[in-house]
Scaffold this motif. Structure first.
Motif, PDB file in Angstrom:
ATOM      1  N   ILE A   4      38.011  33.611  40.758  1.00 25.54           N
ATOM      2  CA  ILE A   4      38.356  33.264  42.144  1.00 25.54           C
ATOM      3  C   ILE A   4      37.661  34.318  42.994  1.00 25.54           C
ATOM      4  O   ILE A   4      37.948  35.497  42.876  1.00 25.54           O
ATOM      5  N   HIS A   5      36.705  33.880  43.825  1.00 22.75           N
ATOM      6  CA  HIS A   5      35.939  34.877  44.566  1.00 22.75           C
ATOM      7  C   HIS A   5      36.024  34.682  46.075  1.00 22.75           C
ATOM      8  O   HIS A   5      36.227  33.574  46.562  1.00 22.75           O
ATOM      9  N   ASP A   6      35.922  35.796  46.754  1.00 28.16           N
ATOM     10  CA  ASP A   6      35.876  35.874  48.218  1.00 28.16           C
ATOM     11  C   ASP A   6      37.163  35.425  48.908  1.00 28.16           C
ATOM     12  O   ASP A   6      37.142  35.040  50.068  1.00 28.16           O
ATOM     13  N   GLY A   7      38.296  35.487  48.216  1.00 27.97           N
ATOM     14  CA  GLY A   7      39.568  35.131  48.843  1.00 27.97           C
ATOM     15  C   GLY A   7      40.215  36.355  49.474  1.00 27.97           C
ATOM     16  O   GLY A   7      39.952  37.486  49.092  1.00 27.97           O
ATOM     17  N   TYR A   8      41.046  36.115  50.462  1.00 32.64           N
ATOM     18  CA  TYR A   8      41.813  37.196  51.088  1.00 32.64           C
ATOM     19  C   TYR A   8      43.101  37.328  50.292  1.00 32.64           C
ATOM     20  O   TYR A   8      43.956  36.441  50.316  1.00 32.64           O
ATOM     21  N   MET A   9      43.220  38.430  49.555  1.00 30.11           N
ATOM     22  CA  MET A   9      44.340  38.619  48.654  1.00 30.11           C
ATOM     23  C   MET A   9      45.413  39.500  49.287  1.00 30.11           C
ATOM     24  O   MET A   9      45.110  40.517  49.895  1.00 30.11           O
ATOM     25  N   ILE A  10      46.659  39.073  49.119  1.00 28.22           N
ATOM     26  CA  ILE A  10      47.813  39.877  49.506  1.00 28.22           C
ATOM     27  C   ILE A  10      48.682  40.015  48.261  1.00 28.22           C
ATOM     28  O   ILE A  10      49.128  39.021  47.693  1.00 28.22           O
ATOM     29  N   TYR A  20      39.063  40.166  47.822  1.00 30.28           N
ATOM     30  CA  TYR A  20      38.918  40.543  46.421  1.00 30.28           C
ATOM     31  C   TYR A  20      38.468  39.353  45.592  1.00 30.28           C
ATOM     32  O   TYR A  20      38.681  38.196  45.968  1.00 30.28           O
ATOM     33  N   ASP A  21      37.870  39.661  44.442  1.00 30.35           N
ATOM     34  CA  ASP A  21      37.603  38.689  43.402  1.00 30.35           C
ATOM     35  C   ASP A  21      38.663  38.889  42.322  1.00 30.35           C
ATOM     36  O   ASP A  21      39.112  40.012  42.086  1.00 30.35           O
ATOM     37  N   ILE A  22      39.030  37.790  41.672  1.00 27.95           N
ATOM     38  CA  ILE A  22      40.034  37.847  40.616  1.00 27.95           C
ATOM     39  C   ILE A  22      39.477  37.116  39.403  1.00 27.95           C
ATOM     40  O   ILE A  22      39.103  35.944  39.496  1.00 27.95           O
ATOM     41  N   LEU A  23      39.423  37.801  38.280  1.00 21.48           N
ATOM     42  CA  LEU A  23      38.921  37.219  37.039  1.00 21.48           C
ATOM     43  C   LEU A  23      40.099  36.906  36.126  1.00 21.48           C
ATOM     44  O   LEU A  23      40.934  37.772  35.855  1.00 21.48           O
ATOM     45  N   ILE A  24      40.163  35.669  35.649  1.00 18.66           N
ATOM     46  CA  ILE A  24      41.262  35.194  34.822  1.00 18.66           C
ATOM     47  C   ILE A  24      40.706  34.722  33.489  1.00 18.66           C
ATOM     48  O   ILE A  24      39.749  33.956  33.444  1.00 18.66           O
ATOM     49  N   ASP A  25      41.329  35.186  32.407  1.00 21.41           N
ATOM     50  CA  ASP A  25      40.961  34.751  31.060  1.00 21.41           C
ATOM     51  C   ASP A  25      42.194  34.120  30.433  1.00 21.41           C
ATOM     52  O   ASP A  25      43.188  34.808  30.168  1.00 21.41           O
ATOM     53  N   GLY A  26      42.149  32.817  30.240  1.00 20.70           N
ATOM     54  CA  GLY A  26      43.322  32.096  29.729  1.00 20.70           C
ATOM     55  C   GLY A  26      44.424  32.108  30.773  1.00 20.70           C
ATOM     56  O   GLY A  26      44.251  31.620  31.875  1.00 20.70           O
ATOM     57  N   ASP A  27      45.547  32.734  30.441  1.00 15.48           N
ATOM     58  CA  ASP A  27      46.658  32.807  31.389  1.00 15.48           C
ATOM     59  C   ASP A  27      46.895  34.228  31.889  1.00 15.48           C
ATOM     60  O   ASP A  27      47.955  34.543  32.407  1.00 15.48           O
ATOM     61  N   LYS A  28      45.879  35.085  31.753  1.00 21.25           N
ATOM     62  CA  LYS A  28      46.011  36.487  32.169  1.00 21.25           C
ATOM     63  C   LYS A  28      44.958  36.876  33.183  1.00 21.25           C
ATOM     64  O   LYS A  28      43.784  36.529  33.047  1.00 21.25           O
ATOM     65  N   ILE A  29      45.378  37.601  34.213  1.00 22.59           N
ATOM     66  CA  ILE A  29      44.440  38.209  35.137  1.00 22.59           C
ATOM     67  C   ILE A  29      43.878  39.443  34.449  1.00 22.59           C
ATOM     68  O   ILE A  29      44.633  40.338  34.069  1.00 22.59           O
ATOM     69  N   LYS A  35      34.074  43.030  44.128  1.00 19.49           N
ATOM     70  CA  LYS A  35      33.024  42.138  43.643  1.00 19.49           C
ATOM     71  C   LYS A  35      33.021  42.166  42.124  1.00 19.49           C
ATOM     72  O   LYS A  35      32.971  43.232  41.520  1.00 19.49           O
ATOM     73  N   ILE A  36      33.080  41.001  41.501  1.00 15.74           N
ATOM     74  CA  ILE A  36      33.023  40.903  40.049  1.00 15.74           C
ATOM     75  C   ILE A  36      31.831  40.023  39.692  1.00 15.74           C
ATOM     76  O   ILE A  36      31.685  38.928  40.231  1.00 15.74           O
ATOM     77  N   GLU A  37      30.995  40.507  38.796  1.00 17.29           N
ATOM     78  CA  GLU A  37      29.862  39.731  38.277  1.00 17.29           C
ATOM     79  C   GLU A  37      30.105  39.513  36.788  1.00 17.29           C
ATOM     80  O   GLU A  37      29.655  40.296  35.959  1.00 17.29           O
ATOM     81  N   PRO A  38      30.823  38.438  36.441  1.00 22.45           N
ATOM     82  CA  PRO A  38      31.158  38.216  35.032  1.00 22.45           C
ATOM     83  C   PRO A  38      29.955  37.738  34.223  1.00 22.45           C
ATOM     84  O   PRO A  38      29.004  37.178  34.765  1.00 22.45           O
ATOM     85  N   ARG A  39      30.004  37.989  32.925  1.00 22.88           N
ATOM     86  CA  ARG A  39      28.982  37.510  31.997  1.00 22.88           C
ATOM     87  C   ARG A  39      29.532  36.300  31.265  1.00 22.88           C
ATOM     88  O   ARG A  39      30.724  36.191  31.044  1.00 22.88           O
ATOM     89  N   GLY A  40      28.643  35.422  30.855  1.00 17.09           N
ATOM     90  CA  GLY A  40      29.062  34.264  30.073  1.00 17.09           C
ATOM     91  C   GLY A  40      29.480  33.096  30.953  1.00 17.09           C
ATOM     92  O   GLY A  40      29.262  33.079  32.163  1.00 17.09           O
ATOM     93  N   LYS A  41      30.091  32.117  30.311  1.00 21.27           N
ATOM     94  CA  LYS A  41      30.511  30.890  30.997  1.00 21.27           C
ATOM     95  C   LYS A  41      31.759  31.150  31.840  1.00 21.27           C
ATOM     96  O   LYS A  41      32.784  31.578  31.302  1.00 21.27           O
ATOM     97  N   VAL A  42      31.641  30.905  33.135  1.00 21.20           N
ATOM     98  CA  VAL A  42      32.747  31.157  34.067  1.00 21.20           C
ATOM     99  C   VAL A  42      32.850  29.993  35.043  1.00 21.20           C
ATOM    100  O   VAL A  42      31.844  29.536  35.583  1.00 21.20           O
ATOM    101  N   THR A  43      34.063  29.510  35.254  1.00 18.43           N
ATOM    102  CA  THR A  43      34.320  28.538  36.309  1.00 18.43           C
ATOM    103  C   THR A  43      34.587  29.324  37.584  1.00 18.43           C
ATOM    104  O   THR A  43      35.468  30.176  37.609  1.00 18.43           O
ATOM    105  N   ARG A  44      33.807  29.045  38.622  1.00 16.77           N
ATOM    106  CA  ARG A  44      33.946  29.784  39.876  1.00 16.77           C
ATOM    107  C   ARG A  44      34.715  28.954  40.901  1.00 16.77           C
ATOM    108  O   ARG A  44      34.430  27.776  41.091  1.00 16.77           O
ATOM    109  N   ILE A  45      35.677  29.594  41.543  1.00 13.90           N
ATOM    110  CA  ILE A  45      36.441  28.962  42.619  1.00 13.90           C
ATOM    111  C   ILE A  45      36.161  29.764  43.881  1.00 13.90           C
ATOM    112  O   ILE A  45      36.491  30.948  43.961  1.00 13.90           O
ATOM    113  N   ASN A  46      35.544  29.121  44.864  1.00 10.85           N
ATOM    114  CA  ASN A  46      35.240  29.782  46.126  1.00 10.85           C
ATOM    115  C   ASN A  46      36.491  29.748  47.010  1.00 10.85           C
ATOM    116  O   ASN A  46      36.934  28.694  47.425  1.00 10.85           O
TER     117      ASN A  46
END
Length: 86
Positions: A4-10, A20-29, A35-46
């Motif tokens: 999840i990128h470029d969202g206003y996080m509270i 902030y950007d938020i990287l989620i793997d399975g059911d865990k943040i 800014k996060i630049e992940p490697r590999g296959k990632v579904t991006r949510i703007n």
């Protein structure tokens, strides 16, 4: 993984507020950073222009079951809440 990128996080628990950007793997943040630049296959949510926050609760909801289901049911009220972003 989901990014999840470029969202206003509270996040009141951590005291973070801002873009902030938020990287989620399975059911865990797994990472929160500006800014996060992940490697590999990632579904991006703007999430630009959107609010990202842990669980919001509508404290003024009135599901009308039982007794007044002609006004609203749990199913119709839940669908309305989901369409509204809850």
């Amino acid at each position: 993984m989901i990014l999840i990128h470029d969202g206003y996080m509270i996040d009141p628990k951590s005291g973070r507020e801002g873009n902030y950007d938020i990287l989620i793997d399975g059911d865990k943040i797994v990472k929160i950073a500006e800014k996060i630049e992940p490697r590999g296959k990632v579904t991006r949510i703007n999430a630009e222009g959107l609010l990202v926050a842990p669980g919001l609760v509508d404290v003024h909801v009135h599901f009308r079951e039982p007794g007044f289901s002609y006004k609203e049911t749990i199913a119709t009220g839940s669908r309305a809440a989901a369409r509204g972003g809850y």
